[in-house]
Design a protein around this motif. Structure first.
Motif, PDB file in Angstrom:
ATOM      1  N   LYS A 444       0.818  -1.206   0.000  1.00 55.20           N
ATOM      2  CA  LYS A 444       0.000   0.000   0.000  1.00 55.20           C
ATOM      3  C   LYS A 444       0.855   1.261   0.000  1.00 55.20           C
ATOM      4  O   LYS A 444       0.432   2.307  -0.493  1.00 55.20           O
ATOM      5  N   GLN A 445       2.056   1.167   0.586  1.00 59.53           N
ATOM      6  CA  GLN A 445       2.981   2.292   0.591  1.00 59.53           C
ATOM      7  C   GLN A 445       4.267   1.894  -0.131  1.00 59.53           C
ATOM      8  O   GLN A 445       4.661   0.729  -0.108  1.00 59.53           O
ATOM      9  N   ASP A 446       4.923   2.887  -0.718  1.00 61.18           N
ATOM     10  CA  ASP A 446       6.159   2.653  -1.475  1.00 61.18           C
ATOM     11  C   ASP A 446       5.950   1.536  -2.500  1.00 61.18           C
ATOM     12  O   ASP A 446       6.788   0.648  -2.657  1.00 61.18           O
ATOM     13  N   ARG A 447       4.855   1.614  -3.215  1.00 58.32           N
ATOM     14  CA  ARG A 447       4.501   0.543  -4.162  1.00 58.32           C
ATOM     15  C   ARG A 447       5.318   0.612  -5.433  1.00 58.32           C
ATOM     16  O   ARG A 447       5.736  -0.410  -5.973  1.00 58.32           O
ATOM     17  N   TRP A 448       5.548   1.846  -5.940  1.00 61.01           N
ATOM     18  CA  TRP A 448       6.184   1.995  -7.246  1.00 61.01           C
ATOM     19  C   TRP A 448       7.685   2.229  -7.092  1.00 61.01           C
ATOM     20  O   TRP A 448       8.119   3.141  -6.410  1.00 61.01           O
ATOM     21  N   HIS A 449       8.486   1.360  -7.704  1.00 63.93           N
ATOM     22  CA  HIS A 449       9.943   1.427  -7.639  1.00 63.93           C
ATOM     23  C   HIS A 449      10.520   1.741  -9.008  1.00 63.93           C
ATOM     24  O   HIS A 449       9.828   1.627 -10.023  1.00 63.93           O
ATOM     25  N   VAL A 450      11.827   2.116  -9.001  1.00 61.55           N
ATOM     26  CA  VAL A 450      12.540   2.381 -10.251  1.00 61.55           C
ATOM     27  C   VAL A 450      13.643   1.348 -10.386  1.00 61.55           C
ATOM     28  O   VAL A 450      14.468   1.188  -9.478  1.00 61.55           O
ATOM     29  N   ASP A 451      13.670   0.639 -11.530  1.00 63.69           N
ATOM     30  CA  ASP A 451      14.663  -0.421 -11.703  1.00 63.69           C
ATOM     31  C   ASP A 451      15.974   0.142 -12.246  1.00 63.69           C
ATOM     32  O   ASP A 451      16.143   1.360 -12.392  1.00 63.69           O
ATOM     33  N   GLU A 452      16.927  -0.750 -12.543  1.00 67.25           N
ATOM     34  CA  GLU A 452      18.248  -0.327 -12.996  1.00 67.25           C
ATOM     35  C   GLU A 452      18.214   0.430 -14.319  1.00 67.25           C
ATOM     36  O   GLU A 452      19.106   1.215 -14.617  1.00 67.25           O
ATOM     37  N   THR A 453      17.191   0.194 -15.129  1.00 64.96           N
ATOM     38  CA  THR A 453      17.083   0.891 -16.424  1.00 64.96           C
ATOM     39  C   THR A 453      16.348   2.212 -16.314  1.00 64.96           C
ATOM     40  O   THR A 453      16.164   2.906 -17.317  1.00 64.96           O
ATOM     41  N   GLY A 454      15.903   2.558 -15.096  1.00 64.43           N
ATOM     42  CA  GLY A 454      15.183   3.807 -14.910  1.00 64.43           C
ATOM     43  C   GLY A 454      13.695   3.689 -15.160  1.00 64.43           C
ATOM     44  O   GLY A 454      13.012   4.718 -15.229  1.00 64.43           O
ATOM     45  N   MET A 455      13.187   2.478 -15.279  1.00 61.54           N
ATOM     46  CA  MET A 455      11.766   2.263 -15.560  1.00 61.54           C
ATOM     47  C   MET A 455      10.991   1.996 -14.272  1.00 61.54           C
ATOM     48  O   MET A 455      11.500   1.391 -13.329  1.00 61.54           O
ATOM     49  N   ILE A 456       9.739   2.436 -14.263  1.00 53.90           N
ATOM     50  CA  ILE A 456       8.856   2.234 -13.123  1.00 53.90           C
ATOM     51  C   ILE A 456       8.398   0.778 -13.081  1.00 53.90           C
ATOM     52  O   ILE A 456       8.003   0.210 -14.100  1.00 53.90           O
ATOM     53  N   THR A 457       8.463   0.182 -11.871  1.00 57.83           N
ATOM     54  CA  THR A 457       7.977  -1.189 -11.706  1.00 57.83           C
ATOM     55  C   THR A 457       7.054  -1.250 -10.498  1.00 57.83           C
ATOM     56  O   THR A 457       7.168  -0.449  -9.565  1.00 57.83           O
ATOM     57  N   ASP A 458       6.131  -2.197 -10.518  1.00 55.49           N
ATOM     58  CA  ASP A 458       5.199  -2.404  -9.422  1.00 55.49           C
ATOM     59  C   ASP A 458       5.856  -3.328  -8.402  1.00 55.49           C
ATOM     60  O   ASP A 458       6.184  -4.483  -8.698  1.00 55.49           O
ATOM     61  N   ALA A 459       6.061  -2.829  -7.188  1.00 53.58           N
ATOM     62  CA  ALA A 459       6.783  -3.595  -6.175  1.00 53.58           C
ATOM     63  C   ALA A 459       6.063  -4.881  -5.814  1.00 53.58           C
ATOM     64  O   ALA A 459       6.690  -5.847  -5.377  1.00 53.58           O
ATOM     65  N   ARG A 460       4.741  -4.915  -6.021  1.00 55.08           N
ATOM     66  CA  ARG A 460       3.995  -6.106  -5.632  1.00 55.08           C
ATOM     67  C   ARG A 460       4.302  -7.299  -6.525  1.00 55.08           C
ATOM     68  O   ARG A 460       3.961  -8.427  -6.190  1.00 55.08           O
ATOM     69  N   SER A 461       4.997  -7.039  -7.626  1.00 54.96           N
ATOM     70  CA  SER A 461       5.293  -8.142  -8.541  1.00 54.96           C
ATOM     71  C   SER A 461       6.335  -9.092  -7.973  1.00 54.96           C
ATOM     72  O   SER A 461       6.334 -10.283  -8.279  1.00 54.96           O
ATOM     73  N   ASN A 462       7.274  -8.572  -7.167  1.00 59.82           N
ATOM     74  CA  ASN A 462       8.267  -9.475  -6.581  1.00 59.82           C
ATOM     75  C   ASN A 462       8.073  -9.679  -5.081  1.00 59.82           C
ATOM     76  O   ASN A 462       8.572 -10.648  -4.516  1.00 59.82           O
ATOM     77  N   GLY A 463       7.398  -8.770  -4.431  1.00 61.38           N
ATOM     78  CA  GLY A 463       7.027  -8.962  -3.035  1.00 61.38           C
ATOM     79  C   GLY A 463       8.120  -8.709  -2.016  1.00 61.38           C
ATOM     80  O   GLY A 463       7.878  -8.825  -0.816  1.00 61.38           O
ATOM     81  N   ILE A 464       9.334  -8.369  -2.455  1.00 54.04           N
ATOM     82  CA  ILE A 464      10.424  -8.184  -1.491  1.00 54.04           C
ATOM     83  C   ILE A 464      11.137  -6.843  -1.658  1.00 54.04           C
ATOM     84  O   ILE A 464      11.886  -6.429  -0.781  1.00 54.04           O
ATOM     85  N   GLY A 465      10.913  -6.158  -2.752  1.00 50.44           N
ATOM     86  CA  GLY A 465      11.616  -4.914  -2.987  1.00 50.44           C
ATOM     87  C   GLY A 465      13.035  -5.156  -3.476  1.00 50.44           C
ATOM     88  O   GLY A 465      13.449  -6.289  -3.722  1.00 50.44           O
ATOM     89  N   GLY A 466      13.812  -4.067  -3.607  1.00 51.47           N
ATOM     90  CA  GLY A 466      15.183  -4.195  -4.075  1.00 51.47           C
ATOM     91  C   GLY A 466      15.801  -2.837  -4.319  1.00 51.47           C
ATOM     92  O   GLY A 466      15.268  -1.803  -3.920  1.00 51.47           O
ATOM     93  N   GLY A 467      16.950  -2.817  -5.004  1.00 48.65           N
ATOM     94  CA  GLY A 467      17.635  -1.574  -5.331  1.00 48.65           C
ATOM     95  C   GLY A 467      18.348  -0.958  -4.144  1.00 48.65           C
ATOM     96  O   GLY A 467      18.494  -1.559  -3.079  1.00 48.65           O
TER      97      GLY A 467
END
Length: 653
Positions: A444-467
């Motif tokens: 619900k919070q901090d859902r949208w992350h930025v990957d190594e290529t600079g693209m927006i990703t949905d954090a719920r897809s991996n469930g653990i976060g990263g970066g």
């Protein structure tokens, strides 16, 4: 062994050692084989077997054979050929004699036999010394810090001829002799000065005279006087110097880590004791590593010179730096760093520490130069790279800082300061690539992350976060968890009793009721050995100080009593409580990280604890509390001025 039949070689050497533990050729070969196979525990067991077998019983009647008052005849060297460890060839006729007969016949009647405390001739003291020192190194590598410190102490006492009852006895002698500037150094009625409040501050040239002042015969170590001159004696002196260096370094590390301090017995009483060991080590074998460690200790001493022995005699060799008082801890630290660099002009650690000291005294450009030299000596030195990144970032060169941070992280992926520094620097230039994040409240919070290529990703897809953010949050979590054990074990025995008495005086000015004292004692005893013990100690000291100030205010301005200031003494931090480290992420940077409110509060608390401890240990904070101001007339004026006059690092966000 030459045929590579290692198991058979080990078996035969082991049998040799069991038959005659003083047969050092076999012992050394066996230890070498075990260490080569990474069997440190077994090697330690062999050395301890040799020690037990050869150790002489202590006798109150037997005075040391090589005391400073011994006759010259007692110090004559035994007839022995010069040997090199592991390559010694024994005389063929002697090799097959009875071990007991050989020892009794050849050595037991010689002067200084057993002077090391072991049943070996004095000419072999260097070899038993080397074994004990090797044992210390192996125990240290195995994580047994207390065992290692005892081994290094034993090694030092072998070299000093067992004329001291322990390492503290040697430290007292060193401090006593050096305090006299070499006048009558061998007097026997020396008094302990190791508990002095101001450590013995010596420039390098004076420290190099330590062994010649402490020991007779131009500094010749009593326990090594009959070791054959040449390679054997040089090796023994070097081993002694390294033992002193290792022992002092263990004590130095323990002083900055209260949990380690509790695990080490016979800890010195202060910085001055550790400096004494370093001074002796340096005088036996000038070493850039020793100079580096002395510099680190001296850089943390704030006292200005107030005694004749603190004046730096070679101050003209180094240009004066504004704000640095000649002869002070900082000035001497600079002298030792420069001395170490004269011994090794490519010592990356010295350049790094010298850079940090220059940065602390406001010489940022000079500090950067030192960091750059450190990196040029060792391009993968993570600490130098991170310090260089911090320094150039302070100059506003954020892009350069990012590059240095990246190199530091590449060299040491788990180096907290480099990881957090890089994440913060990337934030400051809005470079979100690889930022990532964590999963809060199920996404619900901090859902949208930025990957190594600079693209927006949905954090719920991996469930653990990263970066980078996930790495920073994990680092903070570990540091906060480790911080909960800071100060644990401080309130023990006499320390608890003394601390309780200080609180009693601060609170009441006299004595508590028996019931209150009992309740407070139960409370403090309940803290001992528990998490947050250190934090609770600091907080109750701060509260006690407020109570003391209130008592003074009430006595002076309400009761109109003019009482002596000595009645309002300030409670002191227990000596075993070190200044805590703060989390790498600073409080005002927490708002750029996906941290919980609890973690942000704890980070602020850890920084406050560090500030409180550092301040309470300052020399100008000793004695009584500050005099309370008079009552408002007619009101208080309260204002706030920020100490941050630079561009705020988060302003553009």
């Amino acid at each position: 062994m030459c045929l590579n039949r290692r198991e058979e070689a080990e078996h035969h050497w082991l049998q040799s050692v069991k038959l005659r533990p003083s047969y050092f050729e076999a012992v050394e070969h066996l230890i070498g084989l075990l260490c080569g196979d990474h069997r440190g525990n077994e090697a330690v067991n062999i050395i301890e077997f040799v020690e037990r077998s050869l150790r002489l019983p202590r006798s109150e009647d037997s005075h040391d054979y090589f005391s400073e008052t011994s006759s010259n005849a007692d110090r004559e060297s035994c007839t022995s050929s010069e040997t090199v460890a592991l390559d010694y060839e024994a005389d063929g006729d002697r090799m097959f004699r009875s071990p007991r007969g050989r020892e009794s016949e050849d050595y037991s009647t010689q002067a200084s036999f057993g002077s090391s405390g072991f049943s070996v001739p004095a000419s072999e003291n260097g070899r038993i010394l080397a074994l004990v020192h090797a044992k210390g190194n192996m125990l240290y590598a195995l994580g047994d810090i207390d065992g290692a410190s005892k081994a290094f102490e034993d090694a030092v006492l072998i070299s000093t001829g067992r004329s001291f009852h322990g390492i503290q006895d040697l430290i007292r002698r060193i401090i006593d002799v050096l305090s006299l500037d070499g006048i009558n150094p061998m007097r026997s009625d020396f008094r302990s000065q190791s508990t002095r409040s101001i450590p013995l501050l010596l420039p390098p040239d004076k420290a190099l005279q330590t062994n010649s002042l402490v020991f007779a015969k131009n500094g010749d170590l009593p326990g090594l006087r009959q070791v054959p001159d040449g390679i054997a004696k040089r090796a023994a002196i070097s081993t002694t110097s390294n033992s002193l260096l290792s022992l002092a370094k263990i004590f130095q590390d323990a002083m900055s880590n209260s949990s380690s301090r509790q695990r080490i017995s016979r800890m010195p009483t202060g910085v001055g004791d550790i400096l004494a060991l370093y001074y002796l080590s340096l005088s036996l074998q000038p070493s850039p590593s020793t100079a580096n460690n002395v510099g680190i200790l001296l850089a943390g001493i704030q006292q200005v010179p107030g005694h004749r022995h603190q004046v730096q005699r070679d101050s003209s060799a180094h240009p004066a730096i504004p704000g640095v008082v000649p002869g002070s801890g900082v000035a001497l630290a600079l002298a030792y760093y420069n001395y170490g660099l004269n011994l090794d002009s490519r010592h990356a650690h010295i350049y790094t520490n010298l850079g940090s000291l220059l940065k602390d005294i406001g010489q940022l450009a000079a500090a950067i130069t030192m960091y750059e030299k450190a990196v040029s000596c060792d391009s993968s030195f993570d600490i130098a790279l991170a310090n260089l990144a911090n320094a150039v970032k302070d100059q506003g060169r954020t892009s350069d800082a990012i590059e240095y941070y990246r190199r530091a992280v590449a060299s040491s992926p788990d180096f907290a300061e480099a990881v957090c520094g890089l994440a913060n620097a990337l934030n400051s230039v809005c470079d979100w690539a690889g930022r990532g994040g964590v999963i809060l409240d199920g996404g619900k919070q901090d859902r949208w992350h930025v990957d190594e290529t600079g693209m927006i990703t949905d954090a719920r897809s991996n469930g653990i976060g990263g970066g980078w953010m996930k790495r920073v949050v994990d680092i903070v979590a570990k540091q906060l968890k480790d911080g909960s054990t800071w100060g644990r074990g401080t309130l023990q025995d006499q320390v608890l009793h003394d601390f309780l008495h200080q609180l009693e005086v601060a609170d009441s000015g006299g004595s508590w009721t028996p019931e209150k004292r009992s309740n407070m004692q139960v409370t403090l005893a309940g803290w001992a050995g528990q998490h947050w013990e250190g934090a609770r100690i600091v907080r109750i000291i701060e509260r006690a100080i407020k109570r003391t100030i209130h008592r003074w205010y009430h006595d002076k301005h309400v009761k109109k009593l003019d009482l002596p200031s000595s009645l309002y003494s300030r409670p002191l931090l227990p000596s075993g409580l070190s200044v805590p480290s703060a989390p790498t992420v600073l409080p005002f940077h927490t708002f750029t990280c996906p941290l919980s409110a609890k973690d942000i509060r704890m980070i602020s608390q850890r920084n406050a604890l560090r500030i409180s401890c550092s301040t309470l240990r300052a020399s100008w904070m000793q004695g009584t509390v500050f005099v309370p101001p008079p009552p408002p007339a007619p009101h208080l004026n309260i204002g706030y001025v920020s100490s941050d006059f630079n561009n705020h690092p988060l302003a553009h966000l």
